[in-house]
Design a protein around this motif. Sequence first.
Motif, short mmCIF file in Angstrom:
data_model
loop_
_atom_site.label_atom_id
_atom_site.label_comp_id
_atom_site.label_asym_id
_atom_site.label_seq_id
_atom_site.Cartn_x
_atom_site.Cartn_y
_atom_site.Cartn_z
N THR A 38 -25.77 -69.62 -7.84
CA THR A 38 -26.18 -70.71 -8.67
C THR A 38 -27.36 -71.24 -7.80
OG1 THR A 38 -24.62 -72.14 -7.44
CG2 THR A 38 -24.05 -71.41 -9.77
N GLY A 39 -27.87 -70.54 -6.60
CA GLY A 39 -28.75 -70.97 -5.88
C GLY A 39 -30.17 -70.55 -6.42
N VAL A 40 -31.33 -71.25 -6.23
CA VAL A 40 -32.52 -70.94 -6.64
C VAL A 40 -33.51 -71.01 -5.25
CG1 VAL A 40 -32.23 -71.64 -8.79
CG2 VAL A 40 -33.10 -73.27 -7.27
N PRO A 41 -34.62 -70.12 -5.27
CA PRO A 41 -35.16 -69.43 -6.37
C PRO A 41 -34.35 -68.03 -6.64
CG PRO A 41 -36.39 -69.22 -4.68
CD PRO A 41 -35.38 -70.06 -4.06
N VAL A 42 -34.40 -67.72 -8.02
CA VAL A 42 -34.07 -66.11 -8.44
C VAL A 42 -35.22 -65.41 -9.04
CG1 VAL A 42 -32.67 -64.92 -9.62
CG2 VAL A 42 -31.56 -66.91 -8.35
N LEU A 43 -35.66 -64.25 -8.60
CA LEU A 43 -36.56 -63.58 -9.21
C LEU A 43 -36.00 -62.41 -10.09
CD1 LEU A 43 -39.75 -63.20 -9.25
CD2 LEU A 43 -39.55 -61.25 -7.59
N ILE A 44 -36.76 -62.15 -11.19
CA ILE A 44 -36.47 -61.04 -12.11
C ILE A 44 -37.69 -60.42 -12.30
CG2 ILE A 44 -35.90 -60.27 -14.39
CD1 ILE A 44 -33.83 -62.55 -14.52
N ASP A 45 -37.53 -59.22 -12.12
CA ASP A 45 -38.73 -58.25 -12.22
C ASP A 45 -38.48 -56.93 -12.99
OD1 ASP A 45 -41.15 -56.61 -12.26
OD2 ASP A 45 -41.41 -56.61 -10.14
N GLU A 46 -38.31 -57.11 -14.48
CA GLU A 46 -38.12 -56.04 -15.23
C GLU A 46 -38.64 -54.82 -14.97
OE1 GLU A 46 -37.78 -57.16 -19.21
OE2 GLU A 46 -36.04 -58.71 -18.87
N ASP A 47 -40.09 -54.97 -14.86
CA ASP A 47 -40.64 -53.59 -14.51
C ASP A 47 -40.39 -52.89 -13.29
OD1 ASP A 47 -42.29 -54.42 -16.88
OD2 ASP A 47 -43.99 -55.14 -15.67
#
Length: 82
Positions: free
Chosen positions: A51-60
Amino acid sequence: MANLELYELEGCPYCAKVIKKLDELGLDYESHMVPRSHGERTEVKEVSGQTGVPVLIDEDNGVDGMPESDDIVEYLEETYGQ
């Protein structure tokens, strides 16, 4: 153009660090603001397992929930830096 998403919390210094790096590199990203209460952060928990942030998503590049601001900044520099 990168397909980036960032889960963040307003006023979070760790999130600000990641945003600064995204801006320095001229990267566009989709922002997802999370609730202040960890118990209400179901969306970020689903993508990252925590539940901590930040969280990054990089689909590419197959990144589907990277936590920890230092790791994210390092990843962005290595992947998108000049």
